[in-house]
Each structure stands twice: as C-alpha cells, then as structure tokens.
Design a protein around this motif. Structure first.
Motif, PDB file in Angstrom:
ATOM      1  N   GLN A 139       0.850  -1.188   0.000  1.00 49.30           N
ATOM      2  CA  GLN A 139       0.000   0.000   0.000  1.00 49.30           C
ATOM      3  C   GLN A 139       0.886   1.238   0.000  1.00 49.30           C
ATOM      4  O   GLN A 139       1.869   1.291   0.745  1.00 49.30           O
ATOM      5  CB  GLN A 139      -0.892   0.002   1.250  1.00 49.30           C
ATOM      6  CG  GLN A 139      -1.950  -1.080   1.264  1.00 49.30           C
ATOM      7  CD  GLN A 139      -2.998  -0.870   0.184  1.00 49.30           C
ATOM      8  OE1 GLN A 139      -3.329   0.273  -0.158  1.00 49.30           O
ATOM      9  NE2 GLN A 139      -3.510  -1.961  -0.374  1.00 49.30           N
ATOM     10  N   PRO A 140       0.601   2.219  -0.838  1.00 52.61           N
ATOM     11  CA  PRO A 140       1.422   3.437  -0.858  1.00 52.61           C
ATOM     12  C   PRO A 140       1.467   4.097   0.524  1.00 52.61           C
ATOM     13  O   PRO A 140       0.436   4.264   1.177  1.00 52.61           O
ATOM     14  CB  PRO A 140       0.704   4.331  -1.874  1.00 52.61           C
ATOM     15  CG  PRO A 140      -0.081   3.388  -2.736  1.00 52.61           C
ATOM     16  CD  PRO A 140      -0.492   2.262  -1.821  1.00 52.61           C
ATOM     17  N   ASN A 141       2.652   4.440   0.986  1.00 47.28           N
ATOM     18  CA  ASN A 141       2.848   5.115   2.264  1.00 47.28           C
ATOM     19  C   ASN A 141       4.075   6.004   2.128  1.00 47.28           C
ATOM     20  O   ASN A 141       5.208   5.520   2.093  1.00 47.28           O
ATOM     21  CB  ASN A 141       3.045   4.094   3.387  1.00 47.28           C
ATOM     22  CG  ASN A 141       3.046   4.745   4.761  1.00 47.28           C
ATOM     23  OD1 ASN A 141       3.822   5.662   5.030  1.00 47.28           O
ATOM     24  ND2 ASN A 141       2.174   4.265   5.646  1.00 47.28           N
ATOM     25  N   ALA A 142       3.841   7.305   2.032  1.00 46.42           N
ATOM     26  CA  ALA A 142       4.917   8.260   1.754  1.00 46.42           C
ATOM     27  C   ALA A 142       6.016   8.214   2.814  1.00 46.42           C
ATOM     28  O   ALA A 142       7.212   8.284   2.493  1.00 46.42           O
ATOM     29  CB  ALA A 142       4.351   9.669   1.634  1.00 46.42           C
ATOM     30  N   MET A 143       5.636   8.097   4.082  1.00 45.96           N
ATOM     31  CA  MET A 143       6.624   8.108   5.159  1.00 45.96           C
ATOM     32  C   MET A 143       7.519   6.864   5.095  1.00 45.96           C
ATOM     33  O   MET A 143       8.750   6.956   5.167  1.00 45.96           O
ATOM     34  CB  MET A 143       5.929   8.162   6.518  1.00 45.96           C
ATOM     35  CG  MET A 143       6.889   8.187   7.716  1.00 45.96           C
ATOM     36  SD  MET A 143       6.006   8.185   9.273  1.00 45.96           S
ATOM     37  CE  MET A 143       5.119   9.745   9.149  1.00 45.96           C
TER      38      MET A 143
ATOM     39  N   GLU B 297       7.953   4.889   2.530  1.00 45.43           N
ATOM     40  CA  GLU B 297       8.686   4.895   1.261  1.00 45.43           C
ATOM     41  C   GLU B 297       9.904   5.808   1.348  1.00 45.43           C
ATOM     42  O   GLU B 297      10.988   5.480   0.835  1.00 45.43           O
ATOM     43  CB  GLU B 297       7.767   5.359   0.123  1.00 45.43           C
ATOM     44  CG  GLU B 297       8.407   5.362  -1.253  1.00 45.43           C
ATOM     45  CD  GLU B 297       8.709   3.960  -1.768  1.00 45.43           C
ATOM     46  OE1 GLU B 297       9.619   3.828  -2.609  1.00 45.43           O
ATOM     47  OE2 GLU B 297       8.033   3.013  -1.336  1.00 45.43           O
ATOM     48  N   SER B 298       9.746   6.943   2.000  1.00 44.71           N
ATOM     49  CA  SER B 298      10.858   7.878   2.177  1.00 44.71           C
ATOM     50  C   SER B 298      11.990   7.239   2.976  1.00 44.71           C
ATOM     51  O   SER B 298      13.164   7.356   2.632  1.00 44.71           O
ATOM     52  CB  SER B 298      10.365   9.141   2.878  1.00 44.71           C
ATOM     53  OG  SER B 298      11.445  10.028   3.105  1.00 44.71           O
ATOM     54  N   PHE B 299      11.625   6.532   4.043  1.00 44.63           N
ATOM     55  CA  PHE B 299      12.643   5.844   4.854  1.00 44.63           C
ATOM     56  C   PHE B 299      13.318   4.754   4.013  1.00 44.63           C
ATOM     57  O   PHE B 299      14.548   4.612   4.041  1.00 44.63           O
ATOM     58  CB  PHE B 299      11.991   5.221   6.091  1.00 44.63           C
ATOM     59  CG  PHE B 299      12.989   4.624   7.054  1.00 44.63           C
ATOM     60  CD1 PHE B 299      13.418   5.330   8.162  1.00 44.63           C
ATOM     61  CD2 PHE B 299      13.506   3.344   6.839  1.00 44.63           C
ATOM     62  CE1 PHE B 299      14.340   4.786   9.046  1.00 44.63           C
ATOM     63  CE2 PHE B 299      14.421   2.787   7.713  1.00 44.63           C
ATOM     64  CZ  PHE B 299      14.840   3.514   8.826  1.00 44.63           C
ATOM     65  N   TYR B 300      12.539   4.020   3.258  1.00 43.19           N
ATOM     66  CA  TYR B 300      13.041   2.909   2.441  1.00 43.19           C
ATOM     67  C   TYR B 300      14.071   3.410   1.429  1.00 43.19           C
ATOM     68  O   TYR B 300      15.129   2.799   1.239  1.00 43.19           O
ATOM     69  CB  TYR B 300      11.873   2.241   1.723  1.00 43.19           C
ATOM     70  CG  TYR B 300      12.253   1.067   0.848  1.00 43.19           C
ATOM     71  CD1 TYR B 300      12.330  -0.214   1.384  1.00 43.19           C
ATOM     72  CD2 TYR B 300      12.524   1.232  -0.505  1.00 43.19           C
ATOM     73  CE1 TYR B 300      12.670  -1.307   0.587  1.00 43.19           C
ATOM     74  CE2 TYR B 300      12.868   0.157  -1.302  1.00 43.19           C
ATOM     75  CZ  TYR B 300      12.941  -1.110  -0.762  1.00 43.19           C
ATOM     76  OH  TYR B 300      13.292  -2.177  -1.551  1.00 43.19           O
ATOM     77  N   VAL B 301      13.772   4.519   0.792  1.00 41.26           N
ATOM     78  CA  VAL B 301      14.642   5.046  -0.271  1.00 41.26           C
ATOM     79  C   VAL B 301      15.867   5.740   0.291  1.00 41.26           C
ATOM     80  O   VAL B 301      16.987   5.564  -0.206  1.00 41.26           O
ATOM     81  CB  VAL B 301      13.849   6.008  -1.179  1.00 41.26           C
ATOM     82  CG1 VAL B 301      14.774   6.708  -2.176  1.00 41.26           C
ATOM     83  CG2 VAL B 301      12.733   5.268  -1.907  1.00 41.26           C
TER      84      VAL B 301
END
Length: 362
Positions: free
Chosen positions: A86-90, A92-96
């Motif tokens: 599921q899209p999750n900006a927070m 995803e930001s940590f992941y990248v």
C-alpha cells in the motif's frame, strides 16, 4: 597497427599516436602502408562499436521477449507475482533514503509516526523489498541472452582460428609483427566483441545486480580497454586467442544458471562442475601458462605492451578471485550438501528457492 591518416592526426594528438608508444622498437607506421589487397586495423573502425552496442541492446530486448520469455514459460520457470504494498509516503521515504531493512527501534518509531502496528510496518518493508527483487523469469531471460551470445561467440571464434597456425603455436603470433594484414572476418569479430561488452556496460543499471557488481565493472572496463588497445596496436592474433580462452567457460555458466532457474537441480550441479573445470583450466592454466607466458617472454616490451600487461594482470586477479568462490561453492554446496547461499548471488534477499544456487553469477 594502422597508418595514421591526416584526418586521424587532426582528430587526435599526433603525440598520442607516436609509433614508439604503439609499435616495437625499430617499427614505424610507414612500415604498414595499405594497398588494394592489404588492410590494417584503423582506430576509427572501433567507432562502429557505438551503433553496434545499441543494435545488440535492441536485439537483446527482442530476443528476451520473443524467444527467452516463451521458452522460460514452456520450461516451467516461475514468474510469480510479487505482493504490492500500500502506498505510504513516510515508509517509502525511509526505504529510499535510510535503508531497506530498518532496525527494531526504527520500526517502533515508524509505527508510531504512521499510526500502524509494528508488525504491519515490518510486513510493509518485507513486501517492499520483495517488490524490488528481480523475478526468476527476468534472470532466466538475461542468462538466455548471454548463453546465446557466448555460445555463438566461442564456436564462431573457434571456427575462425582452427586453421590458423598461430592458434596452435603462439610463437607464430609475433612472426613479422607488426606487418600482419587484418583478415576482414577477424576485424568484424573484434568489433562484435567490443560492441557486446559496451552493451553490457550500458545495461548494467537495468540488469540483475550481483554481489560482485564492482568486480563486473572492473572486468568490463579491463576487457574493453584490452580489445581497443590490442586492435589499434595490431595485436589481433594475440587478442583473438585471449578472447577465445575467456569465452570457453562463459556459455557453460549461463547454461547452469538457466537450469537452476528451471529447478533442474541435479543437471544444474553437473553442468556447474563442468563449468568449474573448464573455467579453472582455461583461466588458471592455459591463459597464464601458455597465452600470457608467450606474450611476456617472447615479445619485445614497449609502452602499449606494458599497458596490456597491466590489464591482463587485473583480469588474472579476477580469475583467481572467482576461482576461489567457485571452489568454495563446490565444496560447501555440492560435496558437503550444505544449505549455503552462493557467495556470488544476487543482492539482498533472493527467493528462498534460489538460496542454494551453485551457479548464480560470474
């Protein structure tokens, strides 16, 4: 070698092409004047490797879609769908930016910030990593392409050199050097090899990334340099032998990979052992003790030869490094039947079914 033309001198520094750098003592470019029947390598010929590499990339894409993909499906190669997160900006930001595998304290912090259970955050990262992992089908398609090229390259090169006396007696490689006319077939073979390795460099960012990614880059740079320099210096005979020795084991490894992705474990292991034997004999015996030995001991030293020596030693160090890993895999995975992950496998977590692969990468 080549006769530097006026256009060549205009495009490149005259000092760069000075005969003392490129030719043995006593030889000059004037010794190699072309005629209607005699041709020598011209450095501008190598510019064709640019469209050649682009053409190979296009051919590869077509091959993978129309040949390798249907073949993989027919042979039962798994192409399972990865779970979509599921899209999750927070998250995803940590992941990248911060890492693909957060520590326990990071998971707790992220769970609080995103108002999600810790277990759900952990699952999100696991599925996100799985989403980035290449599928078995992608690996099969890549291996199929490399198998096809290496197989064709090796046996074509063998056919071209089989009747050449200097292939069987390396001392003949230097007979009347550098006044050795270039047969058109060898010129095209050289260009094909250079184009292929340039295409590998161009597609590295998009291909399956291996743990020996840095070694791959070093290998490709050394290979491209050796092909380019040996062509310009008219060391075609020696270069052809070196390429053939290196191509002898490559297609066997790619076949072993394909068999692994098909889950033909026993056949894969047998083919991998054949690869290991051919690799070690060709890279650690034939190459250093015959091909390289004659180059060092029977040939006059001059600057280009010293440069070639340096890159050949780089390749030999890579041969030793890979031979060590190959031997390690054979003893741990095959002889002792240990559940040990390939030391040269794909990056991060591969599919569990791939963890015991004895033939992941070269």
């Amino acid at each position: 070698a080549f006769v530097p033309t006026t256009s060549t001198r205009m495009g490149l520094s005259e000092g760069f092409w000075h005969h003392e750098y490129w030719l043995p003592p006593g030889a000059t470019w004037e010794d190699m004047k072309e005629s209607a029947d005699i041709r020598y390598p011209q450095p501008q010929d190598l510019l064709l490797c640019i469209p050649g590499a682009l053409l190979l990339v296009i051919i590869r894409r077509i091959f993978e879609r129309t040949v390798a993909l249907p073949l993989g499906r027919r042979l039962g190669v798994s192409n399972k769908l990865r779970p979509k997160v599921q899209p999750n900006a927070m998250l995803e930001s940590f992941y990248v930016l911060l890492g693909r595998t957060p520590k326990e304290e990071d998971l707790i912090s992220l769970a609080k910030q995103s108002d999600l259970p810790v277990k759900q955050v952990e699952t999100w990262f696991r599925h996100r990593r799985a989403q980035d992992r290449p599928s078995l089908m992608k690996k099969f398609c890549e291996a199929s392409w490399r198998f096809t090229f290496y197989f064709t390259s090796f046996f074509s090169g063998l056919a071209l050199l089989y009747d050449k006396p200097w292939f069987w007696d390396h001392t003949v490689c230097w007979l009347r050097f550098p006044q050795q006319p270039l047969p058109p077939t060898l010129g095209w073979f050289y260009l094909l090899e250079l184009s292929f390795y340039c295409s590998l460099v161009a597609t590295l960012p998009f291909d399956v990334k291996r743990k020996d990614f840095k070694e791959q880059i070093i290998h490709h740079i050394a290979t491209i340099t050796l092909i380019w320099v040996s062509y310009c210096a008219n060391l075609i005979r020696f270069g052809m032998i070196v390429m053939l020795v290196h191509d002898a084991s490559d297609y066997i490894l790619e076949l072993a990979k394909m068999l692994h992705y098909m889950k033909w474990k026993r056949v894969c292991e047998a083919v991998f052992i054949v690869f290991a034997v051919v690799f070690i004999i060709s890279r650690l015996v034939i190459f250093p003790l015959t091909t390289y030995y004659y180059f060092v001991t029977k040939f006059q030293l001059f600057p280009v030869v010293c440069l070639i020596n340096t890159f050949l030693m780089v390749l030999q160090l890579l041969h030793i490094f890979w031979s060590y890993l190959i031997a390690q895999m054979i003893f741990s995975v095959i002889l002792h039947n240990e559940k040990r992950k390939d030391a040269r496998s794909d990056t991060e977590e591969s599919d569990r079914s791939e963890a015991e692969d004895p033939a992941k990468n070269k």
